[in-house]
Design a protein around this motif. Structure first.
Motif, PDB file in Angstrom:
ATOM      1  N   TRP A  96      50.278  41.045  43.386  1.00 27.57           N
ATOM      2  CA  TRP A  96      50.475  39.502  43.695  1.00 27.57           C
ATOM      3  C   TRP A  96      51.247  39.420  44.673  1.00 27.57           C
ATOM      4  O   TRP A  96      51.529  38.900  45.566  1.00 27.57           O
ATOM      5  CB  TRP A  96      50.656  38.402  42.839  1.00 27.57           C
ATOM      6  N   GLN A  97      52.383  40.791  44.490  1.00 25.26           N
ATOM      7  CA  GLN A  97      53.189  41.188  45.101  1.00 25.26           C
ATOM      8  C   GLN A  97      52.606  41.725  46.978  1.00 25.26           C
ATOM      9  O   GLN A  97      53.481  41.003  48.233  1.00 25.26           O
ATOM     10  CB  GLN A  97      54.064  42.911  45.356  1.00 25.26           C
ATOM     11  N   ASP A  98      51.404  41.610  47.039  1.00 27.81           N
ATOM     12  CA  ASP A  98      50.922  42.158  48.154  1.00 27.81           C
ATOM     13  C   ASP A  98      49.929  40.846  49.472  1.00 27.81           C
ATOM     14  O   ASP A  98      48.964  40.436  48.176  1.00 27.81           O
ATOM     15  CB  ASP A  98      49.486  43.097  47.867  1.00 27.81           C
ATOM     16  N   ASP A  99      50.264  41.531  50.153  1.00 23.87           N
ATOM     17  CA  ASP A  99      49.708  40.006  50.888  1.00 23.87           C
ATOM     18  C   ASP A  99      48.683  39.590  51.207  1.00 23.87           C
ATOM     19  O   ASP A  99      47.403  38.622  50.748  1.00 23.87           O
ATOM     20  CB  ASP A  99      50.660  39.672  52.270  1.00 23.87           C
ATOM     21  N   ALA A 100      47.709  40.742  51.273  1.00 25.46           N
ATOM     22  CA  ALA A 100      45.998  40.581  51.126  1.00 25.46           C
ATOM     23  C   ALA A 100      45.483  40.377  49.592  1.00 25.46           C
ATOM     24  O   ALA A 100      44.477  39.760  49.834  1.00 25.46           O
ATOM     25  CB  ALA A 100      45.883  42.085  52.042  1.00 25.46           C
ATOM     26  N   TYR A 101      46.010  40.958  49.058  1.00 24.44           N
ATOM     27  CA  TYR A 101      45.692  40.351  47.787  1.00 24.44           C
ATOM     28  C   TYR A 101      45.667  38.646  47.380  1.00 24.44           C
ATOM     29  O   TYR A 101      45.054  37.786  46.993  1.00 24.44           O
ATOM     30  CB  TYR A 101      46.038  41.190  46.711  1.00 24.44           C
ATOM     31  N   ALA A 102      46.748  38.331  47.103  1.00 22.96           N
ATOM     32  CA  ALA A 102      47.225  36.940  47.764  1.00 22.96           C
ATOM     33  C   ALA A 102      46.472  36.229  47.769  1.00 22.96           C
ATOM     34  O   ALA A 102      46.055  35.629  47.622  1.00 22.96           O
ATOM     35  CB  ALA A 102      48.601  36.449  47.718  1.00 22.96           C
ATOM     36  N   GLU A 103      46.038  36.155  49.185  1.00 20.64           N
ATOM     37  CA  GLU A 103      45.457  35.651  49.876  1.00 20.64           C
ATOM     38  C   GLU A 103      43.801  35.946  49.559  1.00 20.64           C
ATOM     39  O   GLU A 103      43.179  34.846  49.394  1.00 20.64           O
ATOM     40  CB  GLU A 103      45.384  36.285  51.871  1.00 20.64           C
ATOM     41  N   GLN A 104      43.112  36.934  49.178  1.00 24.42           N
ATOM     42  CA  GLN A 104      41.865  36.678  48.312  1.00 24.42           C
ATOM     43  C   GLN A 104      41.726  36.248  47.721  1.00 24.42           C
ATOM     44  O   GLN A 104      40.831  35.352  47.360  1.00 24.42           O
ATOM     45  CB  GLN A 104      41.614  38.464  48.800  1.00 24.42           C
TER      46      GLN A 104
END
Length: 158
Positions: A96-104
């Motif tokens: 969840w710290q990764d922006d790409a994963y959060a956006e997905q």
């Protein structure tokens, strides 16, 4: 000597000697049995008493030991599962710290779209059935819907 030899071979002498020998054998066998029986019985009784005492004295502590070992094994298993769960949660937090994963995940779960994109939602069989029920409820008077809600809640209590 001749009287002595005759005495030695006489039937009465032979019977007396034979009787003495038999009596001696019987007496020896009885004393051996009594000695053996009394000595063995006392030792056996003492040994049995000691063994029973040891079994009784060790039974409860052994049962406690076995049950505590089983409990320790269960606690260690729970601890291992908790450690595994902590690792999974740490991995999830790192993702969840990764922006790409959060956006997905936001786009997937909340149906967000970027400006300029067109969002689509596919309705399954359950959604179509729910919308028909909603349409039927919208055509009826409001008090009928309230009464149906009361009936449904009453039926769920049973």
């Amino acid at each position: 000597m001749p009287t002595k030899d005759r005495d030695r071979f006489s039937t009465a002498t032979r019977l007396r000697v034979l009787g003495e020998q038999t009596a001696a054998r019987v007496y020896r066998s009885q004393t051996k049995r009594q000695a053996r029986r009394s000595r063995l019985t006392g030792r056996a009784a003492l040994l049995a008493l000691v063994l029973c005492s040891m079994i009784v004295a060790l039974a409860y502590p052994m049962r406690q030991y076995v049950s505590q070992r089983a409990e320790i094994a269960d606690v260690q298993k729970q601890q291992d599962q908790a450690r595994e769960r902590v690792e999974q949660l740490r991995d999830l937090k790192a993702r969840w710290q990764d922006d790409a994963y959060a956006e997905q995940q936001i786009r997937k779960r909340l149906h967000y779209v970027r400006p300029g994109e067109t969002g689509y939602t596919v309705a399954g069989q359950g959604a179509a059935q729910q919308s028909r029920t909603d349409l039927r409820a919208a055509r009826r008077p409001w008090y009928a819907n309230v009464w149906d809600g009361v009936d449904r809640s009453d039926a769920s209590d049973r």
